[in-house]
Design a protein around this motif. Structure first.
Motif, PDB file in Angstrom:
ATOM      1  N   PHE A 133      13.037   0.119  -4.371  1.00  0.00           N
ATOM      2  CA  PHE A 133      11.980   0.306  -3.378  1.00  0.00           C
ATOM      3  C   PHE A 133      10.623   0.446  -4.046  1.00  0.00           C
ATOM      4  CE2 PHE A 133      15.063   2.271  -0.096  1.00  0.00           C
ATOM      5  CZ  PHE A 133      15.459   1.000   0.261  1.00  0.00           C
ATOM      6  N   SER A 134       9.649  -0.270  -3.506  1.00  0.00           N
ATOM      7  CA  SER A 134       8.307  -0.210  -4.070  1.00  0.00           C
ATOM      8  C   SER A 134       7.483   0.814  -3.311  1.00  0.00           C
ATOM      9  CB  SER A 134       7.656  -1.588  -3.975  1.00  0.00           C
ATOM     10  OG  SER A 134       6.259  -1.463  -4.051  1.00  0.00           O
ATOM     11  N   PRO A 135       6.933   1.803  -4.004  1.00  0.00           N
ATOM     12  CA  PRO A 135       6.083   2.785  -3.323  1.00  0.00           C
ATOM     13  C   PRO A 135       4.920   2.114  -2.601  1.00  0.00           C
ATOM     14  CG  PRO A 135       6.502   3.452  -5.587  1.00  0.00           C
ATOM     15  CD  PRO A 135       7.070   2.080  -5.432  1.00  0.00           C
ATOM     16  N   THR A 136       4.404   1.017  -3.185  1.00  0.00           N
ATOM     17  CA  THR A 136       3.280   0.319  -2.556  1.00  0.00           C
ATOM     18  C   THR A 136       3.688  -0.234  -1.195  1.00  0.00           C
ATOM     19  OG1 THR A 136       2.772  -0.376  -4.802  1.00  0.00           O
ATOM     20  CG2 THR A 136       1.461  -1.334  -3.040  1.00  0.00           C
ATOM     21  N   ALA A 137       4.911  -0.774  -1.107  1.00  0.00           N
ATOM     22  CA  ALA A 137       5.360  -1.367   0.150  1.00  0.00           C
ATOM     23  C   ALA A 137       5.621  -0.290   1.201  1.00  0.00           C
ATOM     24  CB  ALA A 137       6.617  -2.203  -0.081  1.00  0.00           C
ATOM     25  N   LEU A 138       6.022   0.902   0.759  1.00  0.00           N
ATOM     26  CA  LEU A 138       6.406   1.940   1.722  1.00  0.00           C
ATOM     27  C   LEU A 138       5.271   2.879   2.074  1.00  0.00           C
ATOM     28  CD1 LEU A 138       9.957   3.022   0.560  1.00  0.00           C
ATOM     29  CD2 LEU A 138       9.230   1.215   2.075  1.00  0.00           C
ATOM     30  N   VAL A 139       4.127   2.736   1.366  1.00  0.00           N
ATOM     31  CA  VAL A 139       3.146   3.820   1.410  1.00  0.00           C
ATOM     32  C   VAL A 139       2.593   4.062   2.807  1.00  0.00           C
ATOM     33  CG1 VAL A 139       1.067   2.526   0.802  1.00  0.00           C
ATOM     34  CG2 VAL A 139       1.349   4.867  -0.004  1.00  0.00           C
ATOM     35  N   VAL A 140       2.471   2.989   3.605  1.00  0.00           N
ATOM     36  CA  VAL A 140       1.950   3.180   4.961  1.00  0.00           C
ATOM     37  C   VAL A 140       2.943   3.994   5.800  1.00  0.00           C
ATOM     38  CG1 VAL A 140       1.327   1.987   7.093  1.00  0.00           C
ATOM     39  CG2 VAL A 140       0.459   1.159   4.917  1.00  0.00           C
ATOM     40  N   GLY A 141       4.230   3.645   5.671  1.00  0.00           N
ATOM     41  CA  GLY A 141       5.259   4.398   6.376  1.00  0.00           C
ATOM     42  C   GLY A 141       5.309   5.847   5.916  1.00  0.00           C
ATOM     43  N   ILE A 142       5.166   6.043   4.605  1.00  0.00           N
ATOM     44  CA  ILE A 142       5.174   7.408   4.065  1.00  0.00           C
ATOM     45  C   ILE A 142       3.995   8.201   4.611  1.00  0.00           C
ATOM     46  CG2 ILE A 142       4.898   8.740   1.930  1.00  0.00           C
ATOM     47  CD1 ILE A 142       6.369   6.418   0.497  1.00  0.00           C
ATOM     48  N   ARG A 163       2.361   7.665   7.417  1.00  0.00           N
ATOM     49  CA  ARG A 163       2.575   7.965   8.842  1.00  0.00           C
ATOM     50  C   ARG A 163       3.524   9.149   9.003  1.00  0.00           C
ATOM     51  NH1 ARG A 163      -1.242   6.358  11.781  1.00  0.00           N
ATOM     52  NH2 ARG A 163       0.075   7.143  13.465  1.00  0.00           N
ATOM     53  N   GLU A 164       4.594   9.162   8.190  1.00  0.00           N
ATOM     54  CA  GLU A 164       5.587  10.223   8.291  1.00  0.00           C
ATOM     55  C   GLU A 164       4.957  11.595   8.006  1.00  0.00           C
ATOM     56  OE1 GLU A 164       8.962   9.672   5.769  1.00  0.00           O
ATOM     57  OE2 GLU A 164      10.067  11.327   6.688  1.00  0.00           O
ATOM     58  N   THR A 178       8.139  13.182  -1.919  1.00  0.00           N
ATOM     59  CA  THR A 178       8.099  11.731  -2.057  1.00  0.00           C
ATOM     60  C   THR A 178       8.430  11.316  -3.488  1.00  0.00           C
ATOM     61  OG1 THR A 178       6.373  11.735  -0.372  1.00  0.00           O
ATOM     62  CG2 THR A 178       6.701   9.697  -1.583  1.00  0.00           C
ATOM     63  N   PHE A 217      11.734   8.979  -4.858  1.00  0.00           N
ATOM     64  CA  PHE A 217      11.676   7.734  -5.619  1.00  0.00           C
ATOM     65  C   PHE A 217      12.379   7.846  -6.966  1.00  0.00           C
ATOM     66  CE2 PHE A 217       8.289   6.397  -2.696  1.00  0.00           C
ATOM     67  CZ  PHE A 217       8.727   5.103  -2.465  1.00  0.00           C
ATOM     68  N   VAL A 226      -0.001   5.309  -6.532  1.00  0.00           N
ATOM     69  CA  VAL A 226      -0.352   4.744  -5.227  1.00  0.00           C
ATOM     70  C   VAL A 226      -0.068   5.720  -4.074  1.00  0.00           C
ATOM     71  CG1 VAL A 226       1.826   3.469  -4.879  1.00  0.00           C
ATOM     72  CG2 VAL A 226      -0.238   2.690  -3.766  1.00  0.00           C
TER      73      VAL A 226
END
Lengths: 292, 321
Positions: free
Chosen positions: A133-142, A144-145, A161, A165, A228
């Motif tokens: 999993f890429s933190p960059t790809a998930l960062v928006v979801g993270i 929001r959470e 977080t 990871f 990130v």
């Protein structure tokens, strides 16, 4: 190098390699030193740039050596409240993430190594897949959470977080180590009257120390250097960790290259201390953990 | 890391004298009790954000929707926007894939060379080189990137000065950061330099498991070092090479700070974005969360494919052992 190696080295294998054999004892150490120097070159650049005024660092034409020395950069940085709060955040977040990862990963790794149960392979695969999993790809979801939980800008959010990871890698490393310890050792401990928990604590954990050390180092460094997620989550200047905080030394508003490099040098000190403390177990851990 | 999934785990042994009845009842639930920690962390902090990002990728979610809190479902429009046109195919994907391929190749080749060198060094020098490798590995990507940016600064960089002195660059200089190819050449240098010390230690560790006798025997048969490397070391080290290659690939596909912190990488020069940076800039800098999430999903899918290869490689190694 053992005596056997030296005996072997004298034996000529192919013609033409004799000249190489003669210079080898001198050439290889020099190459070794050069490689070490290349590894450490960025630190050399940071150190040299920490001891010169910012204007000298960015003055054209460039120069590796300071044309003008400045000795108080480190005291400037250490007297900077912003820097101290970034350092504090980094220490808290990296230490807590590491502790959390170890506490969560040890029982899981031990159990999956020792017992077969339905879903074991699925669990190990899930852990393995999270490694990609890429933190960059998930960062928006993270974001929001944590926003929904009203925890943006909190240490807790960053700690959890980072732990998430790095959990996969620690679990895998420790799983490998627990698997490699013979079952008989545990049985012997049982016969001597140890409970399972005591066996884990008194017998297994000491034996897996290299694995623990590797897991600790990996997690600590990853959390210490994470960028990130912290960039997105920690908007309050005083709560930024070092990698994000450092970037505010050079912006459109201020150009403190000298302080940036001095702060970068200080930022590596805790990691080097950690290396020094557990150095003896470290290389063994990396080797055993990575190649079984 | 090459740990077996298939090896039979020892059967559960419970000391019957110690805890007679309670053990049997809790036996089925216990594994999941102990695994609850990791599962909770993974589900709550990795799987939930993935679901969130996937949902966002099907929505129009810009500044207006952030304020109103009422995103509109637009189906595949975000994916259509990301996938249509040349930008993804001619700029972002090469920036991600070609960059990763070059960086991985460089990292593994250099790491192997240093590992072979380590084998031939005396114990003290070897410890010194391994120590510097560890310290190099611990360098934060952020500070490493600042060092490279300074070295290659178009005005005050030492590379510019050296090249002009050597007559290899016109005195007016050249801005390496605006040109895509030279931008990525610098990024590759940065990433390889950061990555290969650790790979070298891992490969060195693997080399020490290759039985010395095989080399002895091959030597007696007249095989030179080159031949021994390809016929003994490489086949025996295949699992280690597989793991370091795939791990480097995953790491290099995820590169963010090393691009984002270079001049232009933070949004002003779209020519140099990779998938991660494009996703981040679309979401965070431009408030196009839907588009950014669609790109993030694409990146995740690419990584998923690489991970599948990784898992298959691990399984295959295990079957061989």
């Amino acid at each position: 190098m053992s005596a056997l190696d030296q005996v072997r080295d004298v034996r000529p294998v192919a013609s033409g390699s004799r000249g190489w054999r003669r210079v080898r004892p001198y050439v290889l150490p020099v190459i070794g030193l050069l490689v070490g120097l290349v590894f450490l070159a960025p630190y050399l650049v940071m150190l040299l740039n920490a001891f010169r005024p910012s204007a000298d660092i960015v003055q054209a034409p460039g120069s590796l050596l300071p044309r003008e020395w400045q000795w108080d950069t480190f005291s400037q940085v250490l007297g900077d409240d912003r820097f101290l709060s970034w350092l504090k955040t980094s220490l808290i977040v990296a230490a807590a993430s590491t502790a959390l990862v170890i506490v969560v990963a040890v029982p899981a790794a031990y159990f999956t190594a020792r017992f077969r149960f339905p879903g074991r392979t699925a669990f190990l695969l899930l852990v393995l897949v999270t490694q990609m999993f890429s933190p960059t790809a998930l960062v928006v979801g993270i974001y929001r959470e944590w926003f929904n939980l009203n925890m943006v800008n909190t240490y807790g959010a960053l700690i959890l977080t980072n732990a998430a990871f790095n959990l996969a890698f620690a679990t895998w490393i420790l799983h490998g180590f627990f698997s490699s310890i013979p079952q008989e050792i545990e049985e012997a401990a049982h016969l001597d009257g140890c409970s399972r928990l005591t066996t884990l604590r008194r017998v297994m954990l000491p034996l897996t120390r290299p694995g623990l050390v590797t897991a600790v180092i990996f997690t600590f460094i990853a959390a210490w250097n994470e960028y990130v997620v912290a960039l997105t989550l920690m908007l309050d200047d005083a709560r930024k960790p070092l990698p994000v905080g450092l970037t505010s030394y050079v912006t459109g508003y201020e150009q403190h290259w000298d302080q940036l490099f001095a702060a970068s040098i200080i930022a590596i000190v805790p990691v080097v201390i950690l290396f020094a403390v557990i150095e003896k177990h470290l290389v063994g851990g990396l080797t055993a953990g990575s190649v079984k | 890391m090459a740990t077996s999934l298939d090896e039979p785990a020892a059967p559960a042994r419970v000391d019957p004298a110690a805890r007679p009845r309670r053990v049997r009842r809790s036996r089925a639930a216990r594994p999941w009790l102990l695994l609850a920690g990791p599962l909770l962390v993974i589900a709550g902090l990795l799987l939930y954000p993935i679901v969130r990002v996937t949902v966002l990728s099907f929505q129009r979610y810009g500044l207006k929707e952030v304020i109103s809190g009422k995103p509109e479902f637009i189906g595949l429009d975000n994916y259509r926007e990301a996938l249509s046109g040349d930008y993804l195919w001619k700029t972002v994907l090469p920036n991600t894939v070609v960059f990763a391929a070059v960086a991985v190749a460089g990292t593994v080749v250099l790491g192997t060379l240093v590992a072979l060198l380590l084998q031939h060094l005396g114990p003290r020098l070897r410890a010194l080189v391994i120590g510097s490798a560890l310290v190099a590995w611990a360098l934060p990507a952020v500070t490493g990137t600042y060092v490279w940016v300074w070295i290659f600064d178009p005005d005050s960089g030492i590379v510019r000065r050296t090249l002009i002195a050597l007559g290899m660059l016109d005195p007016e200089g050249f801005n390496w950061f605006t040109d895509r190819l030279s931008f990525y050449a610098i990024a590759v240098l940065n990433v390889i330099h950061h990555g290969y010390p650790f790979i070298a230690i891992t490969i060195f560790a693997g080399l020490s498991t290759v039985p010395e006798e095989l080399h002895e025997a091959a030597k007696l048969d007249g095989a030179n070092a080159w031949r021994r490397f390809w016929s003994i070391t490489v086949p025996l080290m295949r699992p280690v090479f597989a793991v370091v290659t795939i791990l480097s690939t995953i790491w290099d596909f995820k590169v963010f700070a090393q691009i984002y912190l270079m001049p232009g990488g933070d949004g002003s020069n779209p020519d140099v974005f990779n998938l991660g940076v494009w996703s981040y800039v679309s979401s965070i800098n431009q408030n196009k969360y839907g588009l950014g999430s669609a790109i993030a999903v694409l990146l995740t899918l690419v990584l998923l494919v690489i991970t599948m290869i990784y898992v298959r490689a691990l399984f295959r190694e295990d079957e061989l052992q």
